[in-house]
Design an enzyme around this catalytic site. Structure first.
Site, PDB file in Angstrom:
ATOM      1  CD  GLU A 106      39.721  12.621 -34.757  1.00 18.86           C
ATOM      2  OE1 GLU A 106      40.136  13.359 -33.540  1.00 18.86           O
ATOM      3  OE2 GLU A 106      39.649  13.048 -35.753  1.00 18.86           O
ATOM      4  CE1 TYR A 118      33.173  10.611 -25.335  1.00 20.04           C
ATOM      5  CE2 TYR A 118      34.845   8.925 -26.326  1.00 20.04           C
ATOM      6  CZ  TYR A 118      34.494  10.133 -25.559  1.00 20.04           C
ATOM      7  OH  TYR A 118      35.675  10.714 -25.197  1.00 20.04           O
TER       8      TYR A 118
HETATM    9  C1  LIG Z   1      36.200   7.400 -20.208  1.00 25.01           C
HETATM   10  C2  LIG Z   1      35.943   7.722 -19.017  1.00 25.01           C
HETATM   11  C3  LIG Z   1      36.088   9.320 -19.159  1.00 25.01           C
HETATM   12  C4  LIG Z   1      34.664   7.279 -18.407  1.00 25.01           C
HETATM   13  O1  LIG Z   1      34.602   7.844 -17.070  1.00 25.01           O
HETATM   14  P1  LIG Z   1      33.723   7.264 -15.790  1.00 25.01           P
HETATM   15  O2  LIG Z   1      33.600   8.645 -14.987  1.00 25.01           O
HETATM   16  O3  LIG Z   1      34.551   6.201 -15.310  1.00 25.01           O
HETATM   17  O4  LIG Z   1      32.265   7.009 -16.735  1.00 25.01           O
HETATM   18  P2  LIG Z   1      30.954   6.903 -15.820  1.00 25.01           P
HETATM   19  O5  LIG Z   1      31.142   6.294 -14.543  1.00 25.01           O
HETATM   20  O6  LIG Z   1      30.127   8.373 -16.083  1.00 25.01           O
HETATM   21  O7  LIG Z   1      30.240   5.821 -16.980  1.00 25.01           O
HETATM   22  C5  LIG Z   1      29.771   6.383 -18.180  1.00 25.01           C
HETATM   23  C6  LIG Z   1      29.663   5.287 -19.223  1.00 25.01           C
HETATM   24  O8  LIG Z   1      31.072   4.982 -19.545  1.00 25.01           O
HETATM   25  C7  LIG Z   1      30.797   3.315 -19.811  1.00 25.01           C
HETATM   26  N1  LIG Z   1      31.807   2.778 -18.917  1.00 25.01           N
HETATM   27  C8  LIG Z   1      32.246   3.335 -17.623  1.00 25.01           C
HETATM   28  N2  LIG Z   1      33.111   2.522 -17.308  1.00 25.01           N
HETATM   29  C9  LIG Z   1      32.947   1.415 -17.924  1.00 25.01           C
HETATM   30  C10 LIG Z   1      33.705   0.013 -17.900  1.00 25.01           C
HETATM   31  N3  LIG Z   1      34.519  -0.235 -16.827  1.00 25.01           N
HETATM   32  N4  LIG Z   1      33.574  -0.996 -18.731  1.00 25.01           N
HETATM   33  C11 LIG Z   1      32.836  -0.373 -19.748  1.00 25.01           C
HETATM   34  N5  LIG Z   1      31.967   0.586 -19.941  1.00 25.01           N
HETATM   35  C12 LIG Z   1      32.154   1.586 -18.938  1.00 25.01           C
HETATM   36  C13 LIG Z   1      29.508   2.906 -19.801  1.00 25.01           C
HETATM   37  O9  LIG Z   1      28.572   3.272 -20.988  1.00 25.01           O
HETATM   38  C14 LIG Z   1      28.983   3.947 -18.633  1.00 25.01           C
HETATM   39  O10 LIG Z   1      27.656   4.131 -18.398  1.00 25.01           O
HETATM   40  P3  LIG Z   1      26.505   3.858 -17.282  1.00 25.01           P
HETATM   41  O11 LIG Z   1      27.018   5.109 -16.588  1.00 25.01           O
HETATM   42  O12 LIG Z   1      25.015   3.728 -17.812  1.00 25.01           O
HETATM   43  O13 LIG Z   1      27.211   2.517 -16.968  1.00 25.01           O
HETATM   44  C15 LIG Z   1      37.253   7.115 -17.973  1.00 25.01           C
HETATM   45  O14 LIG Z   1      37.309   5.817 -18.139  1.00 25.01           O
HETATM   46  C16 LIG Z   1      38.264   7.957 -18.305  1.00 25.01           C
HETATM   47  O15 LIG Z   1      38.796   9.044 -17.767  1.00 25.01           O
HETATM   48  N6  LIG Z   1      39.347   7.219 -18.925  1.00 25.01           N
HETATM   49  C17 LIG Z   1      40.778   7.597 -19.298  1.00 25.01           C
HETATM   50  C18 LIG Z   1      40.853   8.736 -20.089  1.00 25.01           C
HETATM   51  C19 LIG Z   1      40.070   8.233 -21.540  1.00 25.01           C
HETATM   52  O16 LIG Z   1      40.321   7.517 -22.103  1.00 25.01           O
HETATM   53  N7  LIG Z   1      39.048   9.354 -22.112  1.00 25.01           N
HETATM   54  C20 LIG Z   1      38.753   9.287 -23.519  1.00 25.01           C
HETATM   55  C21 LIG Z   1      39.479   9.747 -24.427  1.00 25.01           C
HETATM   56  S1  LIG Z   1      38.661   9.560 -25.950  1.00 25.01           S
END
Ligand SMILES: CC(C)(COP(=O)(O)OP(=O)(O)OC[C@H]1O[C@@H](n2cnc3c(N)ncnc32)[C@H](O)[C@@H]1OP(=O)(O)O)[C@@H](O)C(=O)NCCC(=O)NCCS
Length: 147
Positions: A106, A118
């Site tokens: 979720e 995802y």
């Molecule tokens: C969601 C989260 C885990 C992504 O982590 P991250 O290390 O920044 O992500 P990555 O750098 O590995 O990016 C992975 C993918 O996420 C998406 N993404 C990452 N940052 C993004 C941004 N600023 N805008 C849009 N998409 C984004 C893209 O699809 C990206 O793919 P790419 O590597 O081909 O560009 C991070 O933003 C986070 O910890 N958020 C707060 C907690 C949260 O919301 N957790 C999820 C709960 S369900």
């Protein structure tokens, strides 16, 4: 990033996880919630360690042939560096090792960054849980992936 180790969660990591939770979520998991998870036989957690500190983690519950992602977070100082990708790939790998057939989670409707992450790995939105999040009554999007 250099100096990055991906491994399973251990008890001494939990303070770092709680710090990341507080920085990342409006309703963060507590230390006792994570301690319970260590003895939950259904739960698997992976962490990314950098310079002796955990900077990202993710968890999954393996329930029969389904994997339910519980939480994923990256420390705000390390966002956008590919660590989220590594966590999702590690959780998919854990599911494959355990002969899981599908994965689900979720996510807040407003959390488009996580939904993008995802979707990149083949998760599809399949439904809504209305007002799932108690803090602001936000809907959850249910996402699903067949392995
Ligand atoms: C969601 C989260 C885990 C992504 O982590 P991250 O290390 O920044 O992500 P990555 O750098 O590995 O990016 C992975 C993918 O996420 C998406 N993404 C990452 N940052 C993004 C941004 N600023 N805008 C849009 N998409 C984004 C893209 O699809 C990206 O793919 P790419 O590597 O081909 O560009 C991070 O933003 C986070 O910890 N958020 C707060 C907690 C949260 O919301 N957790 C999820 C709960 S369900």
């Amino acid at each position: 990033m250099d100096n990055v180790v991906v491994r399973d969660l251990k008890e001494s990591d939990i303070d770092d996880l709680v710090e990341i939770e507080k920085l990342s979520f409006s309703v963060p998991w507590t230390k006792s919630a994570f301690i319970k998870e260590l003895s939950n036989k259904l739960a698997k957690y992976v962490v990314i360690e950098h310079n002796k500190k955990v900077i990202a983690y993710g968890g999954i519950w393996l329930i029969v042939d389904e994997g339910h992602i519980t939480n994923i977070a990256v420390h705000p100082d390390y966002l956008g560096k590919g660590l989220g990708n590594i966590i999702v790939e590690s959780l998919i790998e854990k599911c494959r090792e355990n002969k899981v057939l599908s994965m689900t989670l979720e996510v807040r409707k407003s959390n488009l960054v996580a939904q993008n992450l995802y979707k990149k790995y083949g998760f599809k939105p399949v439904g809504i849980r209305p007002e799932y999040y108690s803090d602001n009554k936000e809907d959850a999007v249910i996402m699903w992936k067949d392995l």
